[in-house]
Design a protein around this motif. Structure first.
Motif, PDB file in Angstrom:
ATOM      1  N   PHE A 141     -27.153 -37.097  39.486  1.00 20.09           N
ATOM      2  CA  PHE A 141     -27.560 -37.342  38.098  1.00 20.09           C
ATOM      3  C   PHE A 141     -28.064 -36.053  37.449  1.00 20.09           C
ATOM      4  O   PHE A 141     -27.745 -35.758  36.289  1.00 20.09           O
ATOM      5  N   ALA A 142     -28.833 -35.259  38.207  1.00 18.15           N
ATOM      6  CA  ALA A 142     -29.386 -34.018  37.661  1.00 18.15           C
ATOM      7  C   ALA A 142     -28.296 -33.007  37.332  1.00 18.15           C
ATOM      8  O   ALA A 142     -28.480 -32.138  36.458  1.00 18.15           O
ATOM      9  N   ASN A 143     -27.153 -33.080  37.999  1.00 21.63           N
ATOM     10  CA  ASN A 143     -26.047 -32.169  37.702  1.00 21.63           C
ATOM     11  C   ASN A 143     -25.471 -32.407  36.308  1.00 21.63           C
ATOM     12  O   ASN A 143     -24.752 -31.546  35.794  1.00 21.63           O
ATOM     13  N   LYS A 144     -25.776 -33.524  35.706  1.00 16.65           N
ATOM     14  CA  LYS A 144     -25.242 -33.862  34.389  1.00 16.65           C
ATOM     15  C   LYS A 144     -26.179 -33.440  33.258  1.00 16.65           C
ATOM     16  O   LYS A 144     -25.895 -33.712  32.078  1.00 16.65           O
ATOM     17  N   TYR A 145     -27.299 -32.818  33.596  1.00 19.73           N
ATOM     18  CA  TYR A 145     -28.280 -32.456  32.571  1.00 19.73           C
ATOM     19  C   TYR A 145     -28.290 -30.941  32.353  1.00 19.73           C
ATOM     20  O   TYR A 145     -28.423 -30.193  33.317  1.00 19.73           O
ATOM     21  N   PRO A 146     -28.256 -30.410  31.144  1.00 21.10           N
ATOM     22  CA  PRO A 146     -27.972 -31.190  29.921  1.00 21.10           C
ATOM     23  C   PRO A 146     -26.511 -31.627  29.842  1.00 21.10           C
ATOM     24  O   PRO A 146     -26.168 -32.543  29.133  1.00 21.10           O
ATOM     25  N   ASP A 147     -25.634 -30.931  30.598  1.00 26.81           N
ATOM     26  CA  ASP A 147     -24.248 -31.361  30.772  1.00 26.81           C
ATOM     27  C   ASP A 147     -23.717 -30.665  32.022  1.00 26.81           C
ATOM     28  O   ASP A 147     -24.364 -29.809  32.606  1.00 26.81           O
ATOM     29  N   ILE A 148     -22.532 -31.038  32.431  1.00 25.35           N
ATOM     30  CA  ILE A 148     -21.986 -30.575  33.696  1.00 25.35           C
ATOM     31  C   ILE A 148     -21.647 -29.083  33.690  1.00 25.35           C
ATOM     32  O   ILE A 148     -21.372 -28.494  34.740  1.00 25.35           O
ATOM     33  N   SER A 149     -21.731 -28.426  32.526  1.00 22.84           N
ATOM     34  CA  SER A 149     -21.308 -27.023  32.427  1.00 22.84           C
ATOM     35  C   SER A 149     -22.150 -26.086  33.281  1.00 22.84           C
ATOM     36  O   SER A 149     -21.722 -24.966  33.586  1.00 22.84           O
ATOM     37  N   ARG A 150     -23.336 -26.508  33.685  1.00 21.40           N
ATOM     38  CA  ARG A 150     -24.166 -25.631  34.515  1.00 21.40           C
ATOM     39  C   ARG A 150     -23.609 -25.491  35.930  1.00 21.40           C
ATOM     40  O   ARG A 150     -23.921 -24.531  36.623  1.00 21.40           O
ATOM     41  N   ARG A 151     -22.814 -26.443  36.374  1.00 19.67           N
ATOM     42  CA  ARG A 151     -22.186 -26.341  37.694  1.00 19.67           C
ATOM     43  C   ARG A 151     -20.875 -25.572  37.571  1.00 19.67           C
ATOM     44  O   ARG A 151     -19.920 -26.019  36.951  1.00 19.67           O
ATOM     45  N   LYS A 152     -20.830 -24.404  38.220  1.00 24.38           N
ATOM     46  CA  LYS A 152     -19.654 -23.542  38.164  1.00 24.38           C
ATOM     47  C   LYS A 152     -18.770 -23.680  39.393  1.00 24.38           C
ATOM     48  O   LYS A 152     -17.622 -23.241  39.380  1.00 24.38           O
ATOM     49  N   ILE A 153     -19.316 -24.239  40.466  1.00 28.37           N
ATOM     50  CA  ILE A 153     -18.552 -24.375  41.706  1.00 28.37           C
ATOM     51  C   ILE A 153     -18.427 -25.855  42.055  1.00 28.37           C
ATOM     52  O   ILE A 153     -19.325 -26.642  41.780  1.00 28.37           O
ATOM     53  N   PRO A 154     -17.307 -26.257  42.656  1.00 27.26           N
ATOM     54  CA  PRO A 154     -17.145 -27.670  43.033  1.00 27.26           C
ATOM     55  C   PRO A 154     -18.172 -28.092  44.076  1.00 27.26           C
ATOM     56  O   PRO A 154     -18.621 -27.294  44.895  1.00 27.26           O
ATOM     57  N   LEU A 155     -18.513 -29.360  44.035  1.00 25.78           N
ATOM     58  CA  LEU A 155     -19.415 -29.962  45.014  1.00 25.78           C
ATOM     59  C   LEU A 155     -18.614 -30.903  45.896  1.00 25.78           C
ATOM     60  O   LEU A 155     -17.940 -31.807  45.393  1.00 25.78           O
TER      61      LEU A 155
END
Length: 271
Positions: free
Chosen positions: A77-91
């Motif tokens: 859920f935290a990966n979606k805040y404020p949006d998914i753009s903060r994650r640059k690498i796949p999980l």
């Protein structure tokens, strides 16, 4: 040498404790940051270790009990805040057979709150009945079933330099864990209760030591301590069966696996 760095994030159990969060640890090898188990308190401990959730590229779950998996929900859920753009690498989440059904059950409750885009999210089901093996960019992964739940597996990470670290998850005495840990630089092994309080599905210090001795591991870190362990001499009990280098896990203890060195054993938490 390309070493593996291990940080104990949670050395405790389901029992609330200021000193010990529930089960979790971080391994760093090459560019990869690997999270093993995700019990309550994991994200806070990650921040205290200087790592953000967006830095994690793999989550490995040893089994589905809440003290090992329940913070997966707020993690996603935290990966979606404020949006998914903060994650640059796949999980990628890897766990034993049955995890896809387990995750679908979570989605029935939490719906798209825990869904990440397909290009940034993968699920791998390991074989929890037989040995399994996968190769990734910075490491090799071996797993074997252990004696706890049907889905329970232990993990071995080996980097390009041949340095290896094993995480047992929860288990009783296990021949598979001995095989998986053979000649490893480090075994992080559960030791839930003192010898006198042995329960089915968990190890005691002397049994964990027996596994480490038979596997010829260079260093043994005992973890997953219930409060009763504070009333016993855990090191003494383990030393009856294990003659190698022995450490008792603390939250935020950091280990340089390749050099067999404890870099930090100060958690900064109340005793």
């Amino acid at each position: 040498m390309n070493n593996i760095y291990v940080t104990i994030l949670g050395s405790g159990t389901c029992v609330p404790c200021l000193k010990r969060s529930a089960c979790s640890l971080l391994m760093e090898t090459g560019r990869s940051k690997l999270l093993f188990d995700c019990g309550p308190g994991t994200m806070r401990r990650l921040l205290e270790a200087g790592v953000e959730i967006y830095d994690i590229s793999f989550i490995f779950l040893s089994h589905f009990h809440p003290d090992h998996s329940s913070e997966l929900i707020p993690f996603l859920f935290a990966n979606k805040y404020p949006d998914i753009s903060r994650r640059k690498i796949p999980l990628t989440i890897a766990a034993g057979r049955g995890f896809s059904d387990f995750f679908q059950g979570l989605k029935k409750v939490y719906k798209d709150w825990i869904e990440l885009p397909s290009g940034l999210f993968n699920i791998i089901e390991m074989d929890n009945k037989n040995p399994d093996f996968k190769v990734f960019d910075d490491f090799k992964l071996n797993t074997m079933p252990v004696e706890h739940n049907d889905e329970s597996i232990a993990f071995r990470i080996t980097n390009d330099s041949g340095v290896s670290a094993v995480y047992s998850g929860d288990t009783d005495y296990s021949e598979n864990l001995i095989k998986l840990s053979k000649d490893a630089n480090l075994l992080i092994c559960e030791s839930a209760l003192p010898d006198a309080l042995k329960v089915k599905g968990h190890l005691t210090p002397s049994l964990a030591g027996k596994i480490a001795e038979q596997a010829d591991v260079k260093n043994l870190v005992l973890t997953h301590f219930y409060p009763e362990c504070g009333q016993a001499d855990i090191k003494k009990e383990c030393s009856k069966t294990y003659s190698g280098s022995l450490f008792l896990a603390q939250d935020l203890m950091k280990i340089n696996t390749g050099l067999n060195e404890i870099l930090s054993d100060k958690s900064g938490c109340p005793q």
